[in-house]
Design a protein around this motif. Structure first.
Motif, PDB file in Angstrom:
ATOM      1  N   LYS A  19      56.386  12.516   2.171  1.00 17.44           N
ATOM      2  CA  LYS A  19      55.087  12.639   0.871  1.00 17.44           C
ATOM      3  C   LYS A  19      54.692  11.277   0.733  1.00 17.44           C
ATOM      4  O   LYS A  19      55.514  10.462   0.116  1.00 17.44           O
ATOM      5  CB  LYS A  19      55.012  13.362   0.703  1.00 17.44           C
ATOM      6  N   TRP A  20      53.530  11.372  -0.031  1.00 18.84           N
ATOM      7  CA  TRP A  20      52.837  10.490  -0.490  1.00 18.84           C
ATOM      8  C   TRP A  20      52.565  10.408  -1.511  1.00 18.84           C
ATOM      9  O   TRP A  20      51.409  11.205  -1.327  1.00 18.84           O
ATOM     10  CB  TRP A  20      51.650   9.445   0.506  1.00 18.84           C
ATOM     11  N   TYR A  21      52.370  10.472  -2.974  1.00 14.88           N
ATOM     12  CA  TYR A  21      52.573  10.908  -4.091  1.00 14.88           C
ATOM     13  C   TYR A  21      51.464   9.920  -4.612  1.00 14.88           C
ATOM     14  O   TYR A  21      51.079   8.460  -4.516  1.00 14.88           O
ATOM     15  CB  TYR A  21      53.579  10.940  -4.584  1.00 14.88           C
ATOM     16  N   TYR A  22      50.615  11.157  -5.284  1.00 12.61           N
ATOM     17  CA  TYR A  22      49.246  10.102  -6.440  1.00 12.61           C
ATOM     18  C   TYR A  22      50.358   9.214  -7.462  1.00 12.61           C
ATOM     19  O   TYR A  22      50.349  10.354  -8.011  1.00 12.61           O
ATOM     20  CB  TYR A  22      48.173  10.879  -6.584  1.00 12.61           C
ATOM     21  N   VAL A  23      49.461   8.309  -8.240  1.00 13.09           N
ATOM     22  CA  VAL A  23      50.588   8.033  -8.669  1.00 13.09           C
ATOM     23  C   VAL A  23      49.455   6.989  -9.791  1.00 13.09           C
ATOM     24  O   VAL A  23      48.741   6.003  -9.637  1.00 13.09           O
ATOM     25  CB  VAL A  23      51.086   6.811  -9.155  1.00 13.09           C
ATOM     26  N   GLU A  24      49.012   7.909 -11.061  1.00  8.97           N
ATOM     27  CA  GLU A  24      47.893   7.377 -12.031  1.00  8.97           C
ATOM     28  C   GLU A  24      48.277   7.152 -13.140  1.00  8.97           C
ATOM     29  O   GLU A  24      49.508   7.341 -13.676  1.00  8.97           O
ATOM     30  CB  GLU A  24      47.131   8.985 -11.911  1.00  8.97           C
ATOM     31  N   PHE A  58      46.574   0.504  -2.850  1.00  4.63           N
ATOM     32  CA  PHE A  58      45.850   1.040  -4.298  1.00  4.63           C
ATOM     33  C   PHE A  58      44.916   1.938  -3.545  1.00  4.63           C
ATOM     34  O   PHE A  58      44.889   1.397  -2.905  1.00  4.63           O
ATOM     35  CB  PHE A  58      45.634  -0.951  -4.677  1.00  4.63           C
ATOM     36  N   ALA A  59      44.395   2.667  -5.282  1.00  2.00           N
ATOM     37  CA  ALA A  59      42.984   3.446  -4.616  1.00  2.00           C
ATOM     38  C   ALA A  59      42.276   3.459  -5.553  1.00  2.00           C
ATOM     39  O   ALA A  59      42.832   2.970  -6.574  1.00  2.00           O
ATOM     40  CB  ALA A  59      43.841   4.863  -5.067  1.00  2.00           C
ATOM     41  N   VAL A  60      40.851   3.219  -5.005  1.00  4.53           N
ATOM     42  CA  VAL A  60      39.553   2.969  -5.583  1.00  4.53           C
ATOM     43  C   VAL A  60      39.060   4.344  -6.253  1.00  4.53           C
ATOM     44  O   VAL A  60      38.960   5.071  -5.672  1.00  4.53           O
ATOM     45  CB  VAL A  60      38.392   2.738  -4.920  1.00  4.53           C
ATOM     46  N   PRO A  61      39.414   4.354  -7.602  1.00  8.98           N
ATOM     47  CA  PRO A  61      39.096   5.187  -8.263  1.00  8.98           C
ATOM     48  C   PRO A  61      38.044   6.339  -7.877  1.00  8.98           C
ATOM     49  O   PRO A  61      36.907   5.387  -7.700  1.00  8.98           O
ATOM     50  CB  PRO A  61      39.035   5.373 -10.240  1.00  8.98           C
ATOM     51  N   ASN A  92      40.832   6.007 -13.884  1.00  7.54           N
ATOM     52  CA  ASN A  92      41.747   5.214 -14.182  1.00  7.54           C
ATOM     53  C   ASN A  92      41.956   4.828 -13.264  1.00  7.54           C
ATOM     54  O   ASN A  92      41.705   5.275 -11.578  1.00  7.54           O
ATOM     55  CB  ASN A  92      42.862   6.380 -14.378  1.00  7.54           C
ATOM     56  N   TYR A  93      42.959   3.788 -13.715  1.00  2.00           N
ATOM     57  CA  TYR A  93      44.060   3.110 -12.026  1.00  2.00           C
ATOM     58  C   TYR A  93      44.748   4.144 -11.233  1.00  2.00           C
ATOM     59  O   TYR A  93      45.190   4.916 -12.214  1.00  2.00           O
ATOM     60  CB  TYR A  93      44.173   2.076 -12.670  1.00  2.00           C
ATOM     61  N   ALA A  94      44.987   3.660  -9.923  1.00  6.56           N
ATOM     62  CA  ALA A  94      45.707   4.343  -9.062  1.00  6.56           C
ATOM     63  C   ALA A  94      46.379   4.110  -7.659  1.00  6.56           C
ATOM     64  O   ALA A  94      45.190   2.585  -7.368  1.00  6.56           O
ATOM     65  CB  ALA A  94      44.990   6.073  -9.012  1.00  6.56           C
ATOM     66  N   LEU A  95      47.063   4.580  -7.168  1.00  6.07           N
ATOM     67  CA  LEU A  95      47.895   4.338  -6.282  1.00  6.07           C
ATOM     68  C   LEU A  95      48.335   6.068  -5.002  1.00  6.07           C
ATOM     69  O   LEU A  95      48.666   6.916  -6.153  1.00  6.07           O
ATOM     70  CB  LEU A  95      48.409   2.649  -6.288  1.00  6.07           C
TER      71      LEU A  95
END
Length: 341
Positions: A177-182, A261-264, A270-273
């Motif tokens: 699984k791939w987890y959202y890290v915020e 990296f994820a664009v909020p 908040n910054y997230a990946l």
């Protein structure tokens, strides 16, 4: 027979930034003998550079003047040119017909060049920071990225850079699984505009169960380096500049991307990946005081549900699209250009 892709004798092979009327004429062939495209049901032109795939354009097979000549015309309109900086590029043509998918050329790729126009010296037609600011920021980042101790809560490194660790090695994090890290913030860093993030995680078999193969072992890292934060928070003029994206799926035994990296979105600034379970990620940034929290289940932010993913994240679905992202040269090439400029 080898599939070949070549320009016609009269086709341009260079286009300037801002020129939306230039077309390339390409011939798909087998050992340089033109391929009959009469039965083609789908034709897609794909562009990339040293950092990898960038974008694609569809060619209507019905628009081919004479399909038997194998000639495909690629129009560099505004949509295709958007966010492509000056530099060297590769092009492929993917043709689908009743027999399957053919990719031209079969060996390597065919090259073309995008050059600056007279108004491009400050980079304003590409992104909102000037080229001089970009070079200054990258010189600063490149000189400090390898320095300083890494810590859970952002230990300061040299010249104002901070080091964070995101640990998903606990058994509660599923390796599939791939987890959202915020983070707990979205404050800007010290670069004077965009915020700098470098994500790096070991991907060798000794560290993670999905491992590596093809002779790639210890010392192998998944890495993504970005600048983010141009424009006002909560508006769609924010920019993500991807400097380096060394995260090839072929490094893992199951061919899955490891992190990105994820664009909020507007509901969560908040910054997230996203990162795969089993990774231990080191983050270097000019943004101080961040705490990175992996979400083990679903996260609800302002009525928006953010779930763990069951498959590797598609960068485009995370905001890394042509409207919000400027793909620059990989760091190694950027450093080389700075040395020779």
């Amino acid at each position: 027979m080898a599939k070949t892709l070549s320009f016609t004798d009269t086709s341009p092979q260079t286009v300037k930034i801002g020129d939306t009327t230039t077309s390339f004429a390409l011939i798909c062939g087998n050992d340089n003998v033109a391929t009959d495209l009469t039965h083609a049901t789908s034709i897609t032109v794909k562009l990339g550079n040293a950092s990898g795939y960038l974008k694609s354009a569809t060619v209507d097979s019905a628009s081919l003047t004479d399909p038997t000549t194998g000639q495909v015309t690629v129009k560099f309109n505004a949509d295709l040119m958007t966010s492509l900086p000056a530099g060297s590029y590769a092009i492929e043509v993917w043709v689908v017909d009743p027999t399957g998918t053919s990719i031209y050329p079969s060996d390597g790729s065919t090259g073309f060049t995008i050059t600056n126009n007279i108004q491009s010296s400050n980079g304003s037609t590409i992104t909102t920071i000037t080229f001089d600011d970009f070079v200054e920021a990258m010189n600063k980042a490149a000189s400090t990225i390898a320095k300083g101790d890494k810590g859970e809560k952002g230990d300061p490194g040299d010249n104002g850079f901070y080091h964070y660790t995101v640990d998903l090695t606990d058994a509660k994090y599923d390796r599939n699984k791939w987890y959202y890290v915020e983070t707990d913030g979205h404050q800007l860093g010290s670069l004077g505009g965009p915020s700098y993030f470098s994500l790096e995680a070991p991907s060798d078999a000794a560290m993670v169960p999905y491992g590596t193969h093809n002779g790639i072992g210890k010392g192998t890292f998944a890495r993504q380096t970005v600048l983010y934060g141009q424009g006002g928070w909560g508006s769609y003029d924010r920019k993500l500049i991807v400097l380096d994206d060394q995260n090839p799926p072929q490094w893992t035994t199951d061919g899955k991307r490891l992190l990105t990296f994820a664009v909020p979105n507007d509901n969560n600034l908040n910054y997230a990946l996203y990162a795969r379970g089993g990774l231990k990620i080191n983050i270097t940034s000019d943004v101080p005081g961040l705490t990175w929290t992996p979400q083990t289940d679903e996260l609800v932010v302002n009525d928006t549900t953010i779930s763990a993913l069951n498959d590797a994240p598609d960068p485009k679905s995370l905001g890394l699209d042509d409207d919000h992202t400027f793909w620059a040269l990989p760091m190694s090439q950027l450093k080389q250009q700075l040395k020779t400029s």
